[in-house]
Design a protein around this motif. Structure first.
Motif, PDB file in Angstrom:
ATOM      1  N   ALA A   1      -9.635  -3.638  -1.047  1.00 31.06           N
ATOM      2  CA  ALA A   1      -9.350  -2.210  -1.202  1.00 31.06           C
ATOM      3  C   ALA A   1      -9.198  -1.524   0.149  1.00 31.06           C
ATOM      4  O   ALA A   1      -8.260  -0.745   0.363  1.00 31.06           O
ATOM      5  N   GLY A   2     -10.111  -1.792   1.077  1.00 30.98           N
ATOM      6  CA  GLY A   2     -10.020  -1.175   2.400  1.00 30.98           C
ATOM      7  C   GLY A   2      -8.790  -1.621   3.154  1.00 30.98           C
ATOM      8  O   GLY A   2      -8.148  -0.812   3.846  1.00 30.98           O
ATOM      9  N   ILE A   3      -8.444  -2.900   3.045  1.00 29.40           N
ATOM     10  CA  ILE A   3      -7.253  -3.422   3.719  1.00 29.40           C
ATOM     11  C   ILE A   3      -5.995  -2.754   3.179  1.00 29.40           C
ATOM     12  O   ILE A   3      -5.073  -2.404   3.932  1.00 29.40           O
ATOM     13  N   THR A   4      -5.938  -2.562   1.867  1.00 26.61           N
ATOM     14  CA  THR A   4      -4.765  -1.930   1.253  1.00 26.61           C
ATOM     15  C   THR A   4      -4.611  -0.486   1.712  1.00 26.61           C
ATOM     16  O   THR A   4      -3.495  -0.032   2.008  1.00 26.61           O
ATOM     17  N   VAL A   5      -5.722   0.251   1.785  1.00 30.28           N
ATOM     18  CA  VAL A   5      -5.664   1.627   2.283  1.00 30.28           C
ATOM     19  C   VAL A   5      -5.175   1.640   3.727  1.00 30.28           C
ATOM     20  O   VAL A   5      -4.306   2.444   4.098  1.00 30.28           O
ATOM     21  N   ASP A   6      -5.711   0.751   4.565  1.00 35.47           N
ATOM     22  CA  ASP A   6      -5.277   0.683   5.965  1.00 35.47           C
ATOM     23  C   ASP A   6      -3.789   0.366   6.059  1.00 35.47           C
ATOM     24  O   ASP A   6      -3.069   0.952   6.882  1.00 35.47           O
ATOM     25  N   GLU A   7      -3.333  -0.574   5.246  1.00 37.86           N
ATOM     26  CA  GLU A   7      -1.927  -0.969   5.296  1.00 37.86           C
ATOM     27  C   GLU A   7      -1.014   0.207   4.936  1.00 37.86           C
ATOM     28  O   GLU A   7       0.017   0.425   5.590  1.00 37.86           O
ATOM     29  N   TYR A   8      -1.390   0.957   3.899  1.00 33.84           N
ATOM     30  CA  TYR A   8      -0.581   2.107   3.519  1.00 33.84           C
ATOM     31  C   TYR A   8      -0.562   3.154   4.631  1.00 33.84           C
ATOM     32  O   TYR A   8       0.513   3.651   5.001  1.00 33.84           O
ATOM     33  N   LEU A   9      -1.714   3.501   5.181  1.00 33.60           N
ATOM     34  CA  LEU A   9      -1.768   4.519   6.241  1.00 33.60           C
ATOM     35  C   LEU A   9      -1.046   4.047   7.490  1.00 33.60           C
ATOM     36  O   LEU A   9      -0.381   4.843   8.182  1.00 33.60           O
ATOM     37  N   ASP A  10      -1.134   2.759   7.810  1.00 31.34           N
ATOM     38  CA  ASP A  10      -0.392   2.218   8.950  1.00 31.34           C
ATOM     39  C   ASP A  10       1.112   2.340   8.717  1.00 31.34           C
ATOM     40  O   ASP A  10       1.875   2.679   9.631  1.00 31.34           O
ATOM     41  N   TRP A  11       1.550   2.049   7.492  1.00 30.40           N
ATOM     42  CA  TRP A  11       2.985   2.161   7.184  1.00 30.40           C
ATOM     43  C   TRP A  11       3.441   3.604   7.364  1.00 30.40           C
ATOM     44  O   TRP A  11       4.506   3.856   7.939  1.00 30.40           O
ATOM     45  N   ILE A  12       2.640   4.540   6.886  1.00 29.46           N
ATOM     46  CA  ILE A  12       2.984   5.950   7.035  1.00 29.46           C
ATOM     47  C   ILE A  12       3.082   6.316   8.513  1.00 29.46           C
ATOM     48  O   ILE A  12       4.030   6.986   8.948  1.00 29.46           O
ATOM     49  N   ASP A  13       2.125   5.870   9.315  1.00 31.49           N
ATOM     50  CA  ASP A  13       2.139   6.183  10.750  1.00 31.49           C
ATOM     51  C   ASP A  13       3.347   5.565  11.439  1.00 31.49           C
ATOM     52  O   ASP A  13       3.969   6.186  12.310  1.00 31.49           O
ATOM     53  N   ASP A  14       3.686   4.352  11.070  1.00 33.40           N
ATOM     54  CA  ASP A  14       4.803   3.660  11.714  1.00 33.40           C
ATOM     55  C   ASP A  14       6.151   4.251  11.338  1.00 33.40           C
ATOM     56  O   ASP A  14       7.156   3.978  12.014  1.00 33.40           O
ATOM     57  N   ASN A  15       6.197   5.010  10.259  1.00 37.95           N
ATOM     58  CA  ASN A  15       7.472   5.551   9.783  1.00 37.95           C
ATOM     59  C   ASN A  15       7.481   7.070   9.726  1.00 37.95           C
ATOM     60  O   ASN A  15       8.273   7.666   8.991  1.00 37.95           O
ATOM     61  N   ARG A  16       6.608   7.699  10.516  1.00 37.47           N
ATOM     62  CA  ARG A  16       6.604   9.155  10.611  1.00 37.47           C
ATOM     63  C   ARG A  16       7.932   9.640  11.180  1.00 37.47           C
ATOM     64  O   ARG A  16       8.549   9.003  12.019  1.00 37.47           O
TER      65      ARG A  16
END
Length: 457
Positions: A168-183
């Motif tokens: 669960a924590g890894i999935t949340v991190d992955e989503y937030l990282d994707w958002i940051d990388d594609n701002r």
């Protein structure tokens, strides 16, 4: 493999199960004028918490405080109290979410001795949104909603782990990282986030493993059965396993708080709609069974559904019947899309009131890792929810079926003779013409994983 347009970070994901569908930068695809017209659309996150039964959440009346974050989400939006899963098994239930169809109509799931994935010709949420300016990403954590089953179709980014326990924590991190990388990209984003942690084995990380037990798991995190007969060998562990199950819910809830805090920190919460649902629930011997996929009792079919975000009324408790197949038309309404394909669900946010007399169907039991039942005896098992009553009939056997008054008998302890109205409703659903016709799947590449997780023998 080409990786154009969007960054694919693999933080914590390893190298297996990561798929990037080739895409081009949004402006190149849709043009500058279209960017301006689509930028006002909301981001949408569909959160599926695998195996989460509604009656184990605090906001649904559970006696334990298992879900403070989910409770807050419900208070800020609409909580649907009578959402029925379309199947007690992961593959067909998620297929109903993504297609807006009942199980018999879309055809996904296990029957005739083989698995069937999504029909590639069926429109889905991501394929619908893709044609209307959305970027689609998915982070999923189950072997039975993988690319071979057709679930990656329509997604621009699809990250898959075949066994998502504890992720669960890894999935949340992955989503937030994707958002940051594609701002900076003006396209609205649809994200499908699937959390598997509540699923057996019930083994929450510390300190969640001791929230409702004195000594954590003590090495007992699941049911033990006789290999040959399928007989349950540890029924006395039921309370212990339910305590760990509740600990898993609190663990996932804590990671959802991280997700929602991350949206606020990035100033995305005011333009993001959250839809939270489960694919099915879980039985803890209430009707003599355990786990899921083997029957159509309410402990497996009553699932949470919550919608919150901009434009959604706050603090609403909606008691009208609904189902997972209502999610696609609801998302279409939120995105301003009129689907031009067959759907059976209805929008849950439409200005027109829904009927309290809706037929909500469920079917497609699957081989359960504990019961080892013969599928030819149970593929005909169907249920319908209609105006507070529930009818169940097995069309594979010479049975007349039974009915339960869920208002007076929520535990389904006392069966009643099937009323003519429910008999007609069951017949109507059983004879639903298929819209999808998926081919039987060749699953040799993942058969070992399916066997290890108990999906096949």
């Amino acid at each position: 493999m080409r990786k154009e347009g969007y960054v694919n970070r693999k933080n914590g994901c390893g190298n297996r199960g990561i798929i990037n569908i080739v895409i081009i930068v949004f402006i190149s695809l849709f043009g500058v004028g279209c960017v301006a017209s689509r930028s006002s659309l909301p981001n949408i996150i569909l959160i599926s918490i695998d195996t989460l039964r509604a009656d184990h959440l605090s906001c649904y009346g559970y006696g334990r405080e298992t879900s403070p974050c989910i409770d807050s989400l419900a208070e800020s939006g609409i909580m649907f109290t009578h959402c029925q899963a379309q199947a007690p098994h992961t593959t067909p239930a998620h297929a109903s979410m993504l297609t807006g169809l009942s199980v018999i109509a879309h055809g996904a799931g296990y029957y005739n001795g083989v698995d069937h994935g999504l029909d590639p010709d069926l429109p889905t949420i991501p394929s619908m949104l893709k044609g209307n300016g959305y970027v689609n990403l998915a982070m999923v954590n189950s072997v039975v909603i993988n690319p071979d089953y057709g679930f990656s179709r329509g997604f621009d980014y699809f990250s898959w782990d075949p066994n998502g326990q504890g992720r669960a924590g890894i999935t949340v991190d992955e989503y937030l990282d994707w958002i940051d990388d594609n701002r900076g990209n003006p396209a609205p984003v649809f994200a499908f986030l699937h959390f598997y942690d509540v699923h057996i084995p019930y083994d929450p990380p510390s300190p969640y493993d001791e929230l409702f037990t004195d000594n954590g798991s003590q090495g007992v995190t699941g049911w033990v059965t006789d290999t040959l007969s399928g007989t349950l060998l540890n029924p006395d562990d039921s309370d212990h396993l339910m305590n760990l199950y509740d600990g898993e819910i609190v663990w996932v809830d804590s990671q959802l708080k991280r997700l929602f805090d991350g949206l606020r920190e990035r100033d995305l919460h005011e333009r993001t709609i959250i839809i939270l649902v489960s694919d099915h629930g879980e039985e803890f011997l209430e009707h003599g069974g355990w786990g899921h996929s083997h029957a159509l009792w309410q402990e497996m079919l009553h699932v949470p559904l919550i919608i919150s975000g901009p434009g959604i009324p706050r603090g609403v408790v909606d008691s009208l019947p609904c189902g997972q197949f209502d999610i696609l038309p609801t998302i279409a309404e939120l995105a301003g899309i009129e689907p031009e394909f067959t759907i059976e669900g209805v929008s849950l946010v439409a200005p027109v009131s829904r009927s309290s007399n809706r037929l909500i169907p469920s079917s497609r039991v699957s081989p359960d890792k504990c019961f080892r039942w013969r599928m030819e005896q149970h593929e005909g098992l169907v249920a319908v929810y209609l105006n507070g009553l529930k009818g169940i009939r097995n069309y594979g056997l010479d049975e007349t079926g039974v009915m339960f008054d869920l208002v007076q008998d929520s535990r389904e302890a006392d069966s009643l003779p099937l009323s003519p109205e429910l008999q007609n409703a069951l017949d109507y659903y059983w004879t639903t013409p298929p819209v999808g016709n998926p081919e039987p799947m060749a699953i040799d590449s993942i058969s070992g994983l399916l066997r290890d997780l108990g999906y096949i023998r």
